[in-house]
Design a protein around this motif. Structure first.
Motif, PDB file in Angstrom:
ATOM      1  N   PRO A  41      87.678 -11.609  31.198  1.00 50.24           N
ATOM      2  CA  PRO A  41      87.533 -13.065  31.120  1.00 50.24           C
ATOM      3  C   PRO A  41      86.877 -13.599  32.395  1.00 50.24           C
ATOM      4  N   GLY A  42      86.208 -14.701  32.281  1.00 47.84           N
ATOM      5  CA  GLY A  42      85.589 -15.286  33.466  1.00 47.84           C
ATOM      6  C   GLY A  42      84.347 -16.076  33.136  1.00 47.84           C
ATOM      7  N   ARG A  43      83.625 -16.437  34.168  1.00 47.80           N
ATOM      8  CA  ARG A  43      82.406 -17.236  34.050  1.00 47.80           C
ATOM      9  C   ARG A  43      81.190 -16.340  34.233  1.00 47.80           C
ATOM     10  N   VAL A  44      80.099 -16.741  33.620  1.00 46.91           N
ATOM     11  CA  VAL A  44      78.838 -16.015  33.749  1.00 46.91           C
ATOM     12  C   VAL A  44      77.760 -17.002  34.169  1.00 46.91           C
ATOM     13  N   SER A  45      77.003 -16.657  35.201  1.00 50.82           N
ATOM     14  CA  SER A  45      75.902 -17.520  35.659  1.00 50.82           C
ATOM     15  C   SER A  45      74.696 -16.627  35.910  1.00 50.82           C
ATOM     16  N   PRO A  46      73.899 -16.350  34.865  1.00 54.24           N
ATOM     17  CA  PRO A  46      72.869 -15.311  34.959  1.00 54.24           C
ATOM     18  C   PRO A  46      71.663 -15.671  35.818  1.00 54.24           C
ATOM     19  N   PRO A  50      73.070 -11.367  39.564  1.00 49.34           N
ATOM     20  CA  PRO A  50      74.043 -12.346  39.065  1.00 49.34           C
ATOM     21  C   PRO A  50      74.372 -12.198  37.583  1.00 49.34           C
ATOM     22  N   GLY A  51      73.392 -11.880  36.750  1.00 51.21           N
ATOM     23  CA  GLY A  51      73.631 -11.782  35.317  1.00 51.21           C
ATOM     24  C   GLY A  51      74.575 -10.683  34.903  1.00 51.21           C
ATOM     25  N   ASN A  52      74.854  -9.753  35.815  1.00 51.35           N
ATOM     26  CA  ASN A  52      75.776  -8.654  35.507  1.00 51.35           C
ATOM     27  C   ASN A  52      77.122  -8.819  36.194  1.00 51.35           C
ATOM     28  N   MET A  53      77.428 -10.044  36.628  1.00 48.46           N
ATOM     29  CA  MET A  53      78.703 -10.345  37.272  1.00 48.46           C
ATOM     30  C   MET A  53      79.557 -11.233  36.374  1.00 48.46           C
TER      31      MET A  53
END
Length: 349
Positions: free
Chosen positions: A116-121, A215-218
């Motif tokens: 679970p979490g946020r994605v900011s690619p 970033p897109g893979n975090m």
């Protein structure tokens, strides 16, 4: 606040026998129960699916259908490295199982927990609060440092990659991949390959290399500006740590105003709440207890070359009708622009 990656109905070219999968999981993960399948809309390589159960969500990642380039789409290696990193403090999802029996859904696949979490690619992170952008970028640098401090032999990754001559082998591999998926002439790519061959760096101490650290893979924590999970380990190996650092800094060498290209060059970092490249490098070095490296331009140029080669492969697969992303044709056409950006760096080496 950004949500998790968007899911869509399973693309026609990626449909598989869901009943066969359900029967398999009933044997291997009997507590999971019945589920609905959705496909993540993102990524250009291994199709990834969300399995929505009654009490839990899992993620299935598989090889794409069709004829594949040799050595590409190795979901088995992704499973191996994330399983090994689980106890090390590097944030990765929990691995449940790997299935190499192609009779189940047509290709090898693995199942992992859904983080679970946020994605900011996007590298400028427009969907994060301005006060979160710099902390998240610096958190990425610290997680990368933590990865590079893992003793890969003690983690059980002996034989996962060859620690010697990393740059030379990578250049050979991706040149071959590019040539195999080439659909036309690209002069900047030819010049870039030639310069990278002539300026190969010396080997440094080998570490685990993620290969696509961006970033897109975090997965960003819901309640803090920290990284809860690092995804997409398809390109991971044992090699030179500056390859990851050069790749992470790649957006600083790509213009921000070009549509469809995720660059940072030309932005006012202070106004955007973003760190500059030097801050990233300093944070990484401090977390590892080393001096900030100043010799990784080669690896940034190489990162642009490799991404251009990957996008060329995306474009070639789109022409064959089996790409993982609906916009694959347009994405693949950007390979030439990235080759130009790589040559701008490599020409100064």
């Amino acid at each position: 606040m950004p949500d998790a990656l968007e899911t869509i109905d399973v693309l026609p070219q990626h449909r598989f026998d869901e009943a066969q999968l359900a029967a398999y999981l009933a044997r291997e993960l009997p507590m999971f129960g019945t589920f609905e399948v959705r496909q993540f809309q993102g990524g250009q390589s291994n199709p990834t699916f969300l399995l929505i159960g009654n009490d839990e969500e899992l993620v299935l990642r598989k090889k794409p259908p069709g004829q594949l380039l040799r050595g590409a789409h190795q979901v088995e290696r992704e499973f191996q490295v994330m399983s090994a990193l689980g106890p090390t403090g590097v944030p990765v999802p929990h691995m449940h199982l790997l299935c190499e029996d192609e009779d189940i859904i047509g290709t090898a696949f693995f199942i992992m927990s859904c983080a679970p979490g946020r994605v900011s690619p996007e590298p400028h992170m427009p969907d994060l609060a301005m006060t979160s952008r710099r902390p998240v970028w610096l958190a990425m640098a610290k997680v990368l440092a933590r990865l590079h401090e893992v003793d890969w032999r003690k983690a059980g990754l002996e034989g996962f990659g060859k620690p010697d001559a990393y740059a030379a082998r990578q250049l050979k591999t991706w040149t071959r991949q590019y040539e195999m998926s080439k659909t036309g002439e690209m002069p900047a790519m030819d010049k870039l390959i030639a310069r990278l061959e002539r300026t190969l760096p010396d080997d440094g101490p080998a570490t685990i290399v993620h290969g696509d650290f961006r970033p897109g893979n975090m997965i960003i924590a819901l309640d803090a500006d920290e990284i809860d999970a690092v995804l997409d380990w398809e390109l991971s190996t044992i090699g030179h740590p500056l390859a990851d650092l050069g790749y992470l800094c790649m957006p600083y060498h790509v213009p921000a105003e070009v549509p469809g290209i995720k660059g940072l060059q030309g932005l006012d970092f202070k106004k955007q709440g973003m760190p500059d490249k030097d801050e990233i490098v300093i944070a990484y070095a401090a977390a590892r207890g080393i001096d900030p490296p100043d010799n990784f331009d080669y690896f940034t140029a190489f990162a642009l070359f490799r991404l251009a080669a990957i996008l060329q492969g995306v474009y070639a697969r789109a022409l064959q009708g089996n790409a993982s992303h609906a916009d694959a044709r347009n994405v693949g056409k950007r390979a030439g622009f990235l080759a130009d950006c790589g040559w701008a760096i490599a020409s100064t080496l």
